[in-house]
Motif scaffolding. Structure first.
Motif: not given
Length: 211
Positions: A46-48, A92, A95-97, A99-100
Motif C-alpha cells: 500500500p505504500i506510495l 491503511a 487507502k494505499g490501494w 493512492d497507488r
C-alpha cells in the motif's frame, strides 16, 4: 456486468469475509463476470514510494508498478468495496490501494490549458457499492463525519458515470455485535444487493409471469 470487488481484511474468518461471500453469491446470481482484489491475501503493497510519487503525473508510465490492478479498474463497470472501518475511515491497506491505483489518466484527468480542475476518468463505472463494519455507533460515526464513507461515496463517486448507482450498508457497533445482529445485517446487505444489481426487478417480473 463486469464487477471488481476490492476486499480488505487480514482475517479469512472475519464477518467481513462473510459479507464478501454474500456479495460474490449475488454477483453470480446476476450473471456477472467477477474479479476480486483481496488486498491482504494478494500481498498488495500500500505504500506510495518516492519513485512512484516522482512519476505520478508521467502518464501512462505511472501505471507500471500497479498495472494489474489498473487493468481491473479499467475492465469493470461495477466497483464494490468490502472492508472494516477503522478509526472512522479506510484501513491503511485500502487507502494505499486508492493512492497507488486510482492514478491520473486512470481515475481522473489532470487540469490542463482548457480545464482548471480535474475531470472524471471512471465514467465507465455505473455501479459503486460500499459494504463495511464499524466499531462505533451510527451517531458517533456521523458526528465524526464518516470520512471513509465520504471518500468512497463522494470522492470516488464523483469520478464515475454521472448516473452511477450506489449502495451502502454498515454494521455499526460491531465490537458488541451478536449472532442476531450479524444475521440481520446480512439480510440488509442481501436486500441492498438485490436492488443494486437489479435482482429485485428480475424476481418481481418472474412473480408477475408466474401469477
Amino acid at each position: 456486468m463486469r464487477a471488481l470487488v476490492v476486499y480488505c481484511h487480514p482475517k479469512p474468518d472475519s464477518f467481513n469475509a462473510g459479507v464478501l461471500r454474500l456479495v460474490l453469491e449475488k454477483l453470480d446470481a446476476a450473471g456477472a463476470e467477477v474479479k476480486v482484489s483481496d488486498l491482504y491475501a494478494d500481498g498488495f503493497q500500500p505504500i506510495l514510494s518516492a519513485g512512484e510519487l516522482d512519476s505520478y503525473l508521467d502518464c501512462p508510465g505511472n501505471v507500471g508498478p500497479v498495472e494489474r490492478e489498473v487493468e481491473k479498474v479499467r475492465w469493470c463497470d461495477t466497483l464494490i468495496f468490502v472492508y472494516p472501518t477503522w478509526w472512522y475511515g479506510l484501513p491503511a491497506m485500502l487507502k494505499g490501494w486508492l493512492d497507488r491505483v486510482l492514478l491520473p489518466d486512470v481515475a481522473f484527468l489532470m487540469p490542463d490549458q482548457h480545464n482548471a480542475t480535474i475531470r472524471p476518468g471512471l465514467t465507465h463505472i455505473t455501479r459503486l457499492g460500499v459494504f463495511t463494519t464499524c466499531g462505533a455507533s451510527w451517531w458517533l460515526t456521523r458526528f465524526i463525519g464518516a470520512p471513509g464513507r465520504r471518500t468512497l461515496l463522494r470522492g470516488v463517486r464523483l469520478l464515475c458515470a454521472k448516473r452511477c448507482r450506489t449502495a451502502f450498508a454498515a454494521h455499526y457497533l460491531m465490537d458488541s455485535s451478536t449472532g442476531p445482529s450479524r444475521e440481520a445485517h446480512l439480510k440488509r446487505v442481501s436486500a441492498k444487493l438485490d436492488k443494486f444489481l437489479g435482482l429485485a426487478r428480475e424476481r418481481g417480473a418472474g412473480s408477475a409471469v408466474s401469477a
